[in-house]
Design a protein around this motif. Structure first.
Motif, mmCIF file in Angstrom:
data_model
loop_
_atom_site.group_PDB
_atom_site.id
_atom_site.type_symbol
_atom_site.label_atom_id
_atom_site.label_comp_id
_atom_site.label_asym_id
_atom_site.label_seq_id
_atom_site.Cartn_x
_atom_site.Cartn_y
_atom_site.Cartn_z
ATOM 1 N N ASN B 150 54.610 43.732 45.598
ATOM 2 C CA ASN B 150 53.813 44.927 45.354
ATOM 3 C C ASN B 150 52.323 44.654 45.483
ATOM 4 O OD1 ASN B 150 55.157 47.356 44.698
ATOM 5 N ND2 ASN B 150 55.897 46.459 42.795
ATOM 6 N N GLN B 151 51.920 43.471 45.070
ATOM 7 C CA GLN B 151 50.493 43.216 44.889
ATOM 8 C C GLN B 151 49.799 42.688 46.129
ATOM 9 O OE1 GLN B 151 50.656 42.326 40.115
ATOM 10 N NE2 GLN B 151 50.723 40.642 41.511
ATOM 11 N N VAL B 152 50.534 42.000 46.982
ATOM 12 C CA VAL B 152 49.882 41.435 48.166
ATOM 13 C C VAL B 152 49.169 42.526 48.981
ATOM 14 C CG1 VAL B 152 50.343 40.352 50.407
ATOM 15 C CG2 VAL B 152 51.146 39.271 48.311
ATOM 16 N N PRO B 153 49.848 43.668 49.254
ATOM 17 C CA PRO B 153 49.119 44.702 50.011
ATOM 18 C C PRO B 153 47.928 45.276 49.236
ATOM 19 C CG PRO B 153 51.435 45.366 49.639
ATOM 20 C CD PRO B 153 51.257 44.022 49.046
ATOM 21 N N LEU B 154 47.973 45.189 47.904
ATOM 22 C CA LEU B 154 46.875 45.755 47.106
ATOM 23 C C LEU B 154 45.599 44.914 47.177
ATOM 24 C CD1 LEU B 154 48.736 47.036 43.935
ATOM 25 C CD2 LEU B 154 47.717 48.399 45.748
ATOM 26 N N GLN B 155 45.702 43.720 47.760
ATOM 27 C CA GLN B 155 44.472 42.940 47.953
ATOM 28 C C GLN B 155 43.551 43.646 48.944
ATOM 29 O OE1 GLN B 155 45.194 38.361 47.835
ATOM 30 N NE2 GLN B 155 47.014 39.246 48.747
ATOM 31 N N ARG B 156 44.118 44.578 49.710
ATOM 32 C CA ARG B 156 43.303 45.345 50.660
ATOM 33 C C ARG B 156 43.181 46.798 50.217
ATOM 34 N NH1 ARG B 156 46.013 46.115 55.137
ATOM 35 N NH2 ARG B 156 47.946 45.452 54.170
ATOM 36 N N THR B 157 43.425 47.047 48.940
ATOM 37 C CA THR B 157 43.311 48.413 48.444
ATOM 38 C C THR B 157 41.853 48.868 48.565
ATOM 39 O OG1 THR B 157 44.026 49.843 46.654
ATOM 40 C CG2 THR B 157 42.872 47.850 46.012
ATOM 41 N N SER B 158 41.633 50.179 48.633
ATOM 42 C CA SER B 158 40.285 50.648 48.991
ATOM 43 C C SER B 158 39.243 50.455 47.890
ATOM 44 C CB SER B 158 40.341 52.129 49.374
ATOM 45 O OG SER B 158 40.800 52.893 48.276
ATOM 46 N N TYR B 159 39.658 50.319 46.640
ATOM 47 C CA TYR B 159 38.657 50.196 45.572
ATOM 48 C C TYR B 159 38.313 48.715 45.357
ATOM 49 C CZ TYR B 159 36.003 51.023 41.378
ATOM 50 O OH TYR B 159 34.978 51.070 40.472
ATOM 51 N N PRO B 161 36.660 46.622 43.190
ATOM 52 C CA PRO B 161 36.973 45.815 42.008
ATOM 53 C C PRO B 161 38.488 45.591 41.817
ATOM 54 C CG PRO B 161 35.283 47.413 41.472
ATOM 55 C CD PRO B 161 35.749 47.738 42.868
ATOM 56 N N TYR B 162 39.281 46.578 42.193
ATOM 57 C CA TYR B 162 40.744 46.441 42.083
ATOM 58 C C TYR B 162 41.233 45.410 43.099
ATOM 59 C CZ TYR B 162 45.587 48.238 41.383
ATOM 60 O OH TYR B 162 46.920 48.400 41.091
ATOM 61 N N ALA B 163 40.742 45.515 44.323
ATOM 62 C CA ALA B 163 41.143 44.583 45.381
ATOM 63 C C ALA B 163 40.783 43.147 44.998
ATOM 64 C CB ALA B 163 40.480 44.968 46.707
ATOM 65 N N ARG B 164 39.587 42.968 44.436
ATOM 66 C CA ARG B 164 39.159 41.605 44.073
ATOM 67 C C ARG B 164 40.010 41.051 42.925
ATOM 68 N NH1 ARG B 164 34.201 44.021 45.526
ATOM 69 N NH2 ARG B 164 33.587 44.618 43.417
ATOM 70 N N ALA B 165 40.355 41.920 41.972
ATOM 71 C CA ALA B 165 41.227 41.473 40.876
ATOM 72 C C ALA B 165 42.576 41.052 41.455
ATOM 73 C CB ALA B 165 41.403 42.590 39.840
ATOM 74 N N MET B 166 43.061 41.815 42.441
ATOM 75 C CA MET B 166 44.368 41.508 43.021
ATOM 76 C C MET B 166 44.368 40.171 43.769
ATOM 77 S SD MET B 166 46.043 43.895 41.802
ATOM 78 C CE MET B 166 47.314 42.754 42.085
ATOM 79 N N VAL B 167 43.239 39.831 44.373
ATOM 80 C CA VAL B 167 43.160 38.551 45.085
ATOM 81 C C VAL B 167 43.364 37.402 44.094
ATOM 82 C CG1 VAL B 167 41.630 36.996 46.359
ATOM 83 C CG2 VAL B 167 41.724 39.428 46.959
ATOM 84 N N ARG B 168 42.669 37.483 42.972
ATOM 85 C CA ARG B 168 42.818 36.436 41.944
ATOM 86 C C ARG B 168 44.251 36.399 41.428
ATOM 87 N NH1 ARG B 168 38.079 34.557 39.831
ATOM 88 N NH2 ARG B 168 39.294 33.528 38.235
ATOM 89 N N ILE B 169 44.786 37.581 41.145
ATOM 90 C CA ILE B 169 46.120 37.656 40.546
ATOM 91 C C ILE B 169 47.176 37.091 41.490
ATOM 92 C CG2 ILE B 169 47.913 39.279 39.798
ATOM 93 C CD1 ILE B 169 45.657 40.941 38.509
ATOM 94 N N CYS B 170 47.091 37.457 42.758
ATOM 95 C CA CYS B 170 48.104 36.993 43.717
ATOM 96 C C CYS B 170 48.122 35.472 43.816
ATOM 97 C CB CYS B 170 47.867 37.606 45.091
ATOM 98 S SG CYS B 170 48.399 39.320 45.136
ATOM 99 N N LYS B 171 46.945 34.879 43.791
ATOM 100 C CA LYS B 171 46.854 33.417 43.843
ATOM 101 C C LYS B 171 47.641 32.811 42.696
ATOM 102 C CE LYS B 171 42.391 32.516 45.531
ATOM 103 N NZ LYS B 171 41.019 32.263 45.095
ATOM 104 N N GLU B 172 47.534 33.432 41.520
ATOM 105 C CA GLU B 172 48.155 32.851 40.331
ATOM 106 C C GLU B 172 49.645 33.162 40.235
ATOM 107 O OE1 GLU B 172 43.955 32.843 37.917
ATOM 108 O OE2 GLU B 172 45.586 34.004 37.080
ATOM 109 N N GLU B 173 50.043 34.318 40.765
ATOM 110 C CA GLU B 173 51.460 34.723 40.673
ATOM 111 C C GLU B 173 52.383 33.768 41.415
ATOM 112 O OE1 GLU B 173 52.756 36.911 38.811
ATOM 113 O OE2 GLU B 173 51.414 38.601 38.547
ATOM 114 N N SER B 174 51.858 33.143 42.434
ATOM 115 C CA SER B 174 52.692 32.275 43.245
ATOM 116 C C SER B 174 53.237 31.113 42.402
ATOM 117 C CB SER B 174 51.854 31.792 44.423
ATOM 118 O OG SER B 174 52.544 30.800 45.092
ATOM 119 N N PHE B 175 52.413 30.590 41.515
ATOM 120 C CA PHE B 175 52.880 29.559 40.570
ATOM 121 C C PHE B 175 53.979 30.140 39.678
ATOM 122 C CE2 PHE B 175 51.134 29.232 36.006
ATOM 123 C CZ PHE B 175 52.161 28.430 35.517
ATOM 124 N N HIS B 176 53.788 31.362 39.232
ATOM 125 C CA HIS B 176 54.774 31.984 38.331
ATOM 126 C C HIS B 176 56.142 32.066 38.995
ATOM 127 C CE1 HIS B 176 51.274 34.265 36.162
ATOM 128 N NE2 HIS B 176 51.174 32.964 36.105
#
Lengths: 97, 329
Positions: B150-159, B161-176
């Motif tokens: 769900n989140q990988v495409p949101l790294q390119r979401t139009s807003y 601050p949301y897109a930047r938060a998603m970039v950080r989150i996606c990096k960390e989710e991979s470990f999870h």
């Protein structure tokens, strides 16, 4: 209901990735004071060796340019291409320039 | 973790907005430009984002509960340290997202109150209980796997601050996801009892994980507008299909099966056919009828109430020190 005065203020967080780099904005945290803001920034933004130094600044202290005036502020640079080195054509046989 | 937009239809905004501004905004978004906090945006865009980002943040925070349940009972120190780090990450994800939502003009306390009053939703997946240690594996692998999808495409979401938060989150989710799969792998290779435990976990978490992508496209009223605004980049059904195609071979590779008798590789489509999600169950959980929905909100309410004196004391202490400093100058 929530009282905005009772919320801990917002701080903007800047991280220096490693020595030699400048601090870069990474996000924000809520904290009662500067010391706590550093602690929260550390826990929130540097859990994976992302940095060697932190800055926190009260968000209310930041003055930003108005996006509505972006054209007036930044577009004048567009027609000043002579500010870039590639504007000048120098023959190929001239070296070290 | 991720939450799909669980609210009903967007109410048509009665506010009249400058048509030229709306057109300029739509053009910027269509051109894949990022919208930043101080940029002009239609009120409905702002509201949709506040709802989506805060639901997403709430999901991260509530998502700490099912896993937190197993921290004291992790089978060894290595697993315990990993689980602690993972749960701390979820807290961090919640904070990145709350901060992104705050840039749209909603306060942290308002969002917390909306969660506690039941006005704001969070992902249905967290209203299921974690019964065994294998559930921690299944959550990391399936739930975080679905979240990544769900989140990988949101790294390119139009807003922005949301897109930047998603970039950080996606990096960390991979470990999870990888730590979860590793837990399942070890159990699947363990004693017959451990293997049964792993299979039982996938049996219980498979369908709720598919529900994480939200209702089917023809019953997802907000999808079209959200796609146009680049708040959402792929439809629920597209993402669900991708998840099934990626996850099924991962299950088979460690000798586990997926609890879906209709599951079959479709050569012509180059994709898996799979059974229908029990949407009645999904909507019941959205309505707050999930098995442990009440416990989840009680735990959040207790944390909020028990922390009140700490928030208050820190604030008053900071104010006193600030005024003492001014007096000394």
């Amino acid at each position: 209901m929530s009282d905005p005065k009772k919320e801990w203020p917002l701080w903007e967080v800047f991280v220096r990735g490693k020595g030699g780099l400048s601090h870069r904005h990474v996000g924000s945290v809520h904290a009662a004071d500067a010391k706590m803001a550093i602690e929260h920034a550390r826990d929130t933004y540097t859990r994976r060796l992302e940095g060697v130094s932190l800055w926190v600044v009260p968000s209310a202290q930041i003055t930003a340019s108005d996006p509505g005036e972006a054209a007036a502020l930044f577009e004048p640079a567009e027609d000043k291409v002579y500010r870039h080195p590639t504007f000048y054509s120098i023959p190929d046989h001239i070296k070290h320039i | 973790m991720y939450t799909t937009d669980l609210s009903g239809k967007n109410k048509a905004e009665a506010v009249s907005e400058d048509a030229a501004k709306v057109a300029a905004f739509e053009a910027r978004v269509a051109n894949d430009e990022f919208i930043e906090p101080k940029d002009w945006m239609p009120e409905a865009y702002r509201k949709t984002l506040i709802r989506q980002i805060s639901q997403h943040a709430h999901s991260e925070i509530v998502g700490m509960l099912p896993e937190g349940n197993w921290i004291t009972r992790a089978p060894n120190l290595r697993r315990k340290a990993i689980l602690l780090a993972k749960v701390q990450d979820e807290g961090g994800h919640g904070l990145y997202l709350y901060a992104a939502a705050e840039t749209l003009g909603v306060s942290r306390d308002e969002m917390t109150e909306a969660l506690l009053s039941g006005k704001a939703k969070y992902s249905t997946i967290f209203n299921y209980p974690t019964l065994t240690w294998a559930d921690i594996g299944a959550i990391g692998w399936l739930v975080d796997g679905a979240a990544i999808m769900n989140q990988v495409p949101l790294q390119r979401t139009s807003y922005g601050p949301y897109a930047r938060a998603m970039v950080r989150i996606c990096k960390e989710e991979s470990f999870h996801q990888r730590q979860g799969y590793e837990i399942m792998m070890h159990l699947a290779q363990g004693t017959p009892e451990q293997k049964r435990m792993a299979q039982d976990a996938i049996d219980r978490w498979w369908w709720p994980s598919l529900m994480m992508f939200g209702p089917p496209d023809d019953k997802s009223p907000n999808t079209e507008q959200s796609m146009r605004w680049r708040i959402k980049r792929e439809t629920n059904d597209e993402l669900r299909q991708k998840f099934v195609d990626i996850t099924v071979p991962q299950a088979h590779a460690i000798g586990l099966s997926v609890p879906d008798p209709a599951l079959k590789w479709n050569e012509a489509r180059g994709a898996h056919d799979f059974g229908e999600v029990d949407w009645e169950e999904f909507y019941a959980v959205v309505r707050g009828e999930g098995p442990v929905a009440k416990e989840r909100m009680q735990a959040r309410q207790k944390a909020w109430d028990d922390g009140a004196w700490v928030r208050e004391a820190a604030r008053v202490h900071a104010e006193k020190r600030a005024s003492a400093k001014i007096a000394a100058e």
